[in-house]
Design an enzyme around this catalytic site. Sequence first.
Site, short mmCIF file in Angstrom:
data_model
loop_
_atom_site.label_atom_id
_atom_site.label_comp_id
_atom_site.label_asym_id
_atom_site.label_seq_id
_atom_site.Cartn_x
_atom_site.Cartn_y
_atom_site.Cartn_z
N ASP A 194 40.51 47.36 -18.69
CA ASP A 194 39.76 48.56 -18.38
C ASP A 194 40.76 49.69 -18.10
O ASP A 194 41.64 49.93 -18.92
CB ASP A 194 38.80 48.30 -17.20
CG ASP A 194 37.91 49.48 -16.87
OD1 ASP A 194 36.92 49.70 -17.59
OD2 ASP A 194 38.21 50.18 -15.89
N HIS B 28 32.22 43.23 -20.67
CA HIS B 28 33.34 44.10 -20.30
C HIS B 28 34.40 43.42 -19.46
O HIS B 28 35.57 43.77 -19.52
CB HIS B 28 32.80 45.32 -19.53
CG HIS B 28 33.86 46.26 -19.09
ND1 HIS B 28 34.69 46.93 -19.96
CD2 HIS B 28 34.26 46.64 -17.84
CE1 HIS B 28 35.53 47.69 -19.29
NE2 HIS B 28 35.29 47.52 -18.00
#
Length: 315
Positions: free
Chosen positions: A94, A293
């Site tokens: 991320d 994610h």
Amino acid sequence: MVDVNGIRLHIAEEGSGPLVVLLHGFPESWHSWQHQFGPLAAAGFHVVAPDQRGYGSSDHPADVEAYSIFHLVGDVVALIRELGEETAFVVGHDWGAPVAWHTALFRPDLVRGVAGLSVPPPFRGEQPPLRTMDRRFGGHFYWNYFDRPGVADAEFGRDPRTALRKFFTMASAEGAGTGEIRQPLVDPERGWLADMPDPEKLPQWFTEADLDALTESFAHGFTGALNWYRNLDRNWELSAPWQGAVVTPPALYVYGDRDLVPAFPGTPELIERLPALMPNLVREPLRLAGCGHWTQQERPDEVNAALLDFLTSLS
């Protein structure tokens, strides 16, 4: 706790050998790498994961401009030196991925290899990112919501545990479902959490103990973490000297096919072109089927295998 680049960082570490720095994303902490410590250390690596600036037990500078990409990369460079090493492998997920990629871009002399999870390598666009997304989505893209001083800070800070529970479920494979991945748009008047489902149970890979640890790490609030987003256009301005530059150290990119980030506008096309754009990408981008994610937490075995293959091939 270590002193680096004018601040104090909290780090977790295990093992000995070549240094591997693991950089977390938003809204996370060093704990997001819990499944990587043992396997990487057992393979002969010194694994270090900091709470990055603005997170957890590390310092939270008050100045928004103290969270530029130069500050974030500076922390990594200083951490490598503080740990007594000349070089390191740098791995990020991320927001940690852009920090890892930019460390390799700005200081290739220090980076033995770089790996990014979820967020692909940086290629500087023609226009500032916040302005671009503001025009494209009428101010509803979540970056633009985060850019509003104090707004998301207050929304998430009212009940951090609920906010984090919603985030981690929403952005997981379970939250994404099987249909088209929707862009993360926010009604700026209602906030993001108002329309975000509150799960009856957590994803199988994310335990109540994980949520406890994560919630505790945001005891200082969310402002430091959100300040990273508030520097997106400033980072674009500061990185002008690297327009057209590419990451040259050996590189690995891993992402999930149910991750909302690789579905951002223009990103699928970028991922397809990475083998041609990246001179030392060691393999085709690794696409994990059915992964959301939170790459290294949702699919730790596959991520660990890819990282170990990458690291040991370069050691």
